[in-house]
Design an enzyme around this catalytic site. Structure first.
Site, PDB file in Angstrom:
ATOM      1  N   ARG A 292       4.399  15.588 -26.427  1.00  0.00           N
ATOM      2  CA  ARG A 292       5.396  16.055 -27.385  1.00  0.00           C
ATOM      3  C   ARG A 292       4.837  15.851 -28.786  1.00  0.00           C
ATOM      4  O   ARG A 292       4.748  14.735 -29.282  1.00  0.00           O
ATOM      5  CB  ARG A 292       6.705  15.277 -27.190  1.00  0.00           C
ATOM      6  N   HIS A 296      11.501  13.700 -30.730  1.00  0.00           N
ATOM      7  CA  HIS A 296      12.290  13.886 -29.507  1.00  0.00           C
ATOM      8  C   HIS A 296      13.408  14.889 -29.760  1.00  0.00           C
ATOM      9  O   HIS A 296      13.626  15.805 -28.975  1.00  0.00           O
ATOM     10  CB  HIS A 296      12.870  12.552 -29.059  1.00  0.00           C
ATOM     11  N   TYR A 305       7.589   4.779 -34.069  1.00  0.00           N
ATOM     12  CA  TYR A 305       7.139   4.160 -32.821  1.00  0.00           C
ATOM     13  C   TYR A 305       5.780   4.667 -32.332  1.00  0.00           C
ATOM     14  O   TYR A 305       5.276   4.182 -31.326  1.00  0.00           O
ATOM     15  CB  TYR A 305       8.191   4.355 -31.721  1.00  0.00           C
TER      16      TYR A 305
END
Length: 398
Positions: A292, A296, A305
């Site tokens: 990805r 998200h 993160y």
């Protein structure tokens, strides 16, 4: 593959294992570099450098016209994704779920399906929707909050989007069991079902229940896991001690890992899996090893993160660029073709933007429709009270 021991049983003098706390930046990068090629069992037919390779068990004969079509699909759906992302940032959509980087996984899988097959998506399968004949404008109402999708799932053989993580796997298992009970499997003309979910969903009970039911009833179901390396903010290494495709062994059916950034390999593996299912040899788990490249959702900040090193590494494996390089090397496409695809993408984006900006707001009573199959006095009373309240505002709406 990265070893689970690197997370749970560190070597002497190694950094602390990431068991209870967030993994360190060094651990994340180490895990990425150990898994960036997907391991020895990865099925790949087109390398990140655009070179055609062979595989002992899987191959595919593809014409120049077919490959140009796959390239066009990926370019157009990426442009749709980027335009919708921009529309959300401008306040035209409440949220958007990007698919950037996962185009090959979705287009390859979607184009492997027959018109009689059934697809069950999560909320990121814009590319699958495209291959099933669902126009991108039909997706916008979901993310604008005005409808739940306007396509006919029976006609398109494409179930409505599912927001609850993993729930679509149970729905798909039940549907595929119905195909088996109705005698729609067992020969070349058989039907199959494919359900799409992410690596994070494999930690949900619904997914495991779906595995159990499909296995017990030999359901013609392909479980298509898009392992994009991050379940929102958790890396795959913190969810499983084994590669995800190997989980199928525990349920008694095959699992296979494919390069999800390779549209040819994804197409070949998915065709095989669907054919196995329609002949009564299902179910099968496919792990599409991809990445990805965006957040998200538009409410997520991936910089909190994961590190930029990770993204830059995966940019070198871009699913569209490797096809473009191969087309040029084979002299299957010229600059005129690429320019025409870009022009088509621009036109599609413009139409999407115009449609979104001009979408009408649904009437206030819409919220009370389709709650029950039949009339309900309590609901009707609530509707009347609400509409009376709304009518007290200037213009009758608020």
């Amino acid at each position: 593959m990265s070893s689970p021991e690197q997370w749970t049983h560190p070597e002497p003098d190694a950094a602390p294992a990431a068991t209870a706390a967030k993994p360190t930046a060094e651990q994340v990068i180490a895990g990425l570099r150990a898994t960036d090629e997907g391991g020895a069992d990865l099925v790949q037919l087109l390398t990140p450098e655009g070179e055609r390779v062979t595989h002992p068990d899987f191959d595919i004969d593809i014409s120049a016209e077919e490959l140009r079509g796959l390239y066009r699909d990926m370019v157009l759906i990426r442009r749709v994704d980027r335009e919708a992302n921009a529309l959300q940032r401008k306040g035209q959509l409440g949220i958007w779920v990007p698919l950037l980087g996962q185009e090959a996984a979705q287009i390859g899988a979607g184009r492997a399906m027959r018109p009689t097959d059934m697809a069950f998506p999560s909320y990121r399968e814009h590319g699958i929707a495209w291959t099933r004949g669902v126009h991108p404008t039909e997706l916008l109402g979901i993310f604008r909050g005005t409808d739940q999708g306007t396509w006919d799932p029976v006609e398109k053989r494409f179930h409505p989007y599912t927001i609850v993580i993993g729930n679509q796997v149970l729905n798909a298992a039940g549907y595929a069991m119905g195909q088996k009970f109705d005698g729609k499997v067992g020969d070349d003309d058989g039907e199959a079902t494919m359900v799409f979910f992410g690596d994070g969903a494999t930690s949900q009970g619904d997914v495991h229940e779906g595995f159990v039911w499909a296995a017990v009833y030999d359901a013609p179901l392909v479980f298509f896991c898009q392992n994009n390396q991050w379940a929102i903010s958790e890396p795959t290494e913190r969810q499983s001690r084994l590669p995800l495709y190997q989980r199928a062994r525990g349920y008694g059916f095959p699992g296979i890992r494919v390069d999800g950034n390779d549209v040819l390999a994804t197409l070949a593996v998915t065709r095989w899996a669907l054919d196995e299912c329609r002949h009564g040899n299902g179910p099968i788990l496919i792990e599409a090893f991809t990445y990805r490249m965006d957040a998200h959702t538009t409410s997520d900040d991936p910089t909190r993160y994961r590190l930029s090193d990770e993204l830059e590494l995966w940019k070198l494996k871009d699913p569209i660029e490797r096809v473009k390089v191969y087309l040029v090397r084979q002299q299957w496409a010229d600059q005129e073709f690429f320019a025409s695809v870009e022009a088509e993408a621009d036109e599609l984006a413009e139409n999407l933007r115009e449609f979104c900006v001009n979408m009408p707001d649904p009437p206030a009573e819409r919220i009370f429709s389709n709650v029950y199959a039949e009339g309900n006095p309590n609901l009707e009373a609530q509707r009347d009270e609400f509409l009376d309240y709304v009518s007290g505002f200037a213009g009758g709406e608020h």
